[in-house]
Design a protein around this motif. Structure first.
Motif, short mmCIF file in Angstrom:
data_model
loop_
_atom_site.label_atom_id
_atom_site.label_comp_id
_atom_site.label_asym_id
_atom_site.label_seq_id
_atom_site.Cartn_x
_atom_site.Cartn_y
_atom_site.Cartn_z
N TRP A 123 0.86 -1.18 0.00
CA TRP A 123 0.00 0.00 0.00
C TRP A 123 0.90 1.24 0.00
O TRP A 123 1.96 1.23 0.65
CB TRP A 123 -0.91 0.01 1.22
N ASP A 124 0.50 2.29 -0.71
CA ASP A 124 1.39 3.45 -0.83
C ASP A 124 1.52 4.26 0.46
O ASP A 124 2.40 5.12 0.56
CB ASP A 124 0.97 4.36 -2.00
N LYS A 125 0.68 3.97 1.45
CA LYS A 125 0.82 4.62 2.76
C LYS A 125 1.12 3.58 3.83
O LYS A 125 0.60 3.64 4.95
CB LYS A 125 -0.44 5.41 3.09
N GLY A 126 1.96 2.65 3.49
CA GLY A 126 2.36 1.60 4.42
C GLY A 126 1.37 0.47 4.47
O GLY A 126 1.51 -0.51 3.76
N PHE A 127 0.35 0.60 5.32
CA PHE A 127 -0.67 -0.44 5.43
C PHE A 127 -2.05 0.06 5.00
O PHE A 127 -3.06 -0.56 5.29
CB PHE A 127 -0.74 -0.97 6.88
N ARG A 128 -2.10 1.20 4.32
CA ARG A 128 -3.36 1.72 3.81
C ARG A 128 -3.07 2.55 2.56
O ARG A 128 -1.92 2.75 2.18
CB ARG A 128 -4.06 2.59 4.86
N GLY A 129 -4.15 3.02 1.92
CA GLY A 129 -3.97 3.81 0.71
C GLY A 129 -4.15 2.97 -0.54
O GLY A 129 -4.83 1.95 -0.54
N ARG A 130 -3.51 3.38 -1.61
CA ARG A 130 -3.64 2.68 -2.89
C ARG A 130 -2.85 1.38 -2.86
O ARG A 130 -1.68 1.36 -2.50
CB ARG A 130 -3.14 3.57 -4.03
N ARG A 131 -3.53 0.30 -3.25
CA ARG A 131 -2.91 -1.04 -3.19
C ARG A 131 -2.30 -1.40 -4.54
O ARG A 131 -2.86 -1.12 -5.59
CB ARG A 131 -3.98 -2.07 -2.81
N SER A 132 -1.14 -2.05 -4.48
CA SER A 132 -0.46 -2.55 -5.68
C SER A 132 -0.15 -4.02 -5.49
O SER A 132 0.38 -4.43 -4.45
CB SER A 132 0.85 -1.79 -5.94
N ASP A 133 -0.49 -4.84 -6.49
CA ASP A 133 -0.18 -6.27 -6.50
C ASP A 133 0.66 -6.57 -7.73
O ASP A 133 0.32 -6.13 -8.83
CB ASP A 133 -1.46 -7.10 -6.55
N PHE A 134 1.74 -7.31 -7.56
CA PHE A 134 2.61 -7.58 -8.69
C PHE A 134 3.52 -8.77 -8.40
O PHE A 134 3.64 -9.21 -7.26
CB PHE A 134 3.44 -6.34 -9.05
N VAL A 135 4.14 -9.27 -9.45
CA VAL A 135 5.16 -10.32 -9.34
C VAL A 135 6.52 -9.67 -9.55
O VAL A 135 6.74 -9.00 -10.57
CB VAL A 135 4.96 -11.43 -10.39
N THR A 136 7.41 -9.84 -8.61
CA THR A 136 8.77 -9.33 -8.73
C THR A 136 9.69 -10.48 -9.11
O THR A 136 9.71 -11.51 -8.43
CB THR A 136 9.24 -8.70 -7.41
N THR A 137 10.45 -10.29 -10.19
CA THR A 137 11.39 -11.31 -10.63
C THR A 137 12.80 -10.92 -10.20
O THR A 137 13.26 -9.80 -10.50
CB THR A 137 11.36 -11.48 -12.16
N TYR A 138 13.49 -11.80 -9.50
CA TYR A 138 14.84 -11.56 -9.01
C TYR A 138 15.83 -12.49 -9.69
O TYR A 138 15.52 -13.65 -9.97
CB TYR A 138 14.93 -11.82 -7.50
N ASP A 139 17.03 -11.99 -9.91
CA ASP A 139 18.15 -12.86 -10.26
C ASP A 139 18.48 -13.70 -9.03
O ASP A 139 18.64 -13.17 -7.93
CB ASP A 139 19.36 -12.01 -10.68
N ALA A 140 18.58 -15.00 -9.20
CA ALA A 140 18.71 -15.90 -8.05
C ALA A 140 20.09 -15.90 -7.41
O ALA A 140 20.25 -16.43 -6.31
CB ALA A 140 18.35 -17.33 -8.46
N GLN A 141 21.11 -15.32 -8.06
CA GLN A 141 22.43 -15.25 -7.45
C GLN A 141 22.74 -13.85 -6.92
O GLN A 141 23.25 -13.71 -5.82
CB GLN A 141 23.51 -15.69 -8.46
#
Length: 393
Positions: A109-127
């Protein structure tokens, strides 16, 4: 005005002060050894070693706060902490089949635990654990206590899946290589994602049936159902099963200690005959499966590991005091590993000399050598470690 210096005077004072500081620094440098060098800050990005079978990822939702999660990377062969990653609210995660990428299913959420919500998949390099991309999940995702099969990657690495309930039960489908959101597949009344080959996954439904979803390149989907294959009222299946992703075989475990094998590899999954983990004496002593991530499968030997405890019916959340090892071919118990501390979650490395990883109620990570059942080591970290992942499962 009395007591206030003009701006030019302030600037001159700052300049003089700066010159005096610089002069003192130069004077002090005269006393340094002749081979001393003044070095500026240098930053490097540390890399994890190459993937290996005993690397363990522990997902921690940070109960009771749950505003953000952590992922602990443990070098299980050395019993050492390799890295710590940050994640979102009640995050889920998955590993790519080749172990080159980590997928974290996040909510913020853009205000920590409230506000506008964002859901997404984050892709990380595994090393390097650097972020490669974010992919939005426009339909959100189901926020619940983390379960391994609420998110996963397909065996061929093409698709990523994330379960959602808003209020329809759907699965978000993402192209793993292009990082593109493809759409939603509806699985009415069902949950959990067991990916199969091609454009297909299976789910477990509230009426005890098995749903299998298939879709074409335009994501036009159809869902078929089989069963019921378990009694959802009197003997439900646990959400965490022994899952062989490469062969496409799921070994569901029921609250009463039955195993129901399901082959999801064919277009029409094959539901096998139910068998029991328990001998008549075990049942008399009230041994039962229980915990959270209570099952693990060692694919090379086709052996199923299950957390067990003594207790009456409906004690399915109780931590395990032993791990039973079952040979899937003979359907016989071949080993009992008595645990140093009661555990709620287990995982098994997929190499020829496997380790059994157990998360205890302390919490701590206690590791055992499967060959002799002896303890390898114990590590304490975090406040609520929950799920465990090993490479090449």
């Amino acid at each position: 005005m009395k007591g206030i210096l003009p701006a030019t005077a302030v600037a001159c004072a700052m300049a003089l002060g700066g010159s005096a500081f610089a002069a003192r620094s130069l004077d002090e440098m005269k006393d340094l050894p002749p081979d001393a060098k003044l070095m500026g800050e240098q930053h490097t990005i540390a890399k994890l070693p190459a993937p290996h079978p005993k690397r363990l990822f522990v997902l921690e939702p940070l109960f009771p706060a749950i505003v953000a999660s952590k992922i602990w990377v443990i070098e299980g062969d050395k019993q050492e902490l390799g890295a710590v990653m940050s994640a979102g609210y009640l995050a889920n995660m998955a590993l790519s089949p080749d172990q080159s990428e980590i997928y974290v299913f996040d909510t913020y959420w853009d205000k920590g635990f409230r506000g506008r919500r964002s859901d997404f998949v984050t892709t990380y390099d595994a090393q390097e654990l650097t972020i490669k991309s974010d992919t939005d999940l426009p339909k959100g995702r189901f926020l619940v206590v983390p379960k391994k099969q609420n998110a996963d990657a397909s065996p061929d690495g093409r698709w990523l899946f994330s379960y959602n309930l808003a209020p329809a039960t759907t699965v978000s489908v993402i192209e793993a290589k292009t990082r593109q959101y493809a759409g939603e597949v509806e699985i009415a009344g069902c949950g959990l994602i067991y990916p199969s080959r091609g454009n297909r996954f299976s789910s477990v439904c509230s009426d005890g049936t098995l749903a299998t979803a298939q879709w074409d390149d335009e994501l036009k989907s159809r869902v078929t159902r089989q069963g019921p294959f378990f009694d959802s009222e009197n003997d439900p299946v646990f959400e965490h099963a022994g899952f062989d992703r490469k062969l496409g075989k799921v070994h569901f475990i029921t609250y009463d200690g039955n195993v129901i094998p399901v082959d999801i590899a064919p277009e029409k999954p094959a539901i096998g005959a139910k068998w029991s983990l328990l001998t008549p004496q075990d049942a008399k002593e009230e041994w039962r499966p229980g915990g959270w991530q209570l099952a693990a499968l060692h694919r090379p030997t086709q052996r199923l590991f299950v957390l067990m405890h003594k207790g009456p019916k409906w004690t399915h959340k109780q931590a395990g005091e032993e791990v039973w090892v079952l040979d899937l071919k003979s359907r016989k118990r071949v080993q009992r590993i008595e645990l140093k501390e009661h555990a709620t979650t287990i995982a098994v490395s997929q190499d020829g000399a496997p380790y059994l990883f157990t998360q205890t109620e302390k919490p701590s990570l206690v590791t055992y050598n499967v060959q002799d059942g002896k303890e390898v080591g114990e590590m304490a970290f975090g406040i609520s470690p929950f799920l465990m992942f090993v490479g090449d499962e």
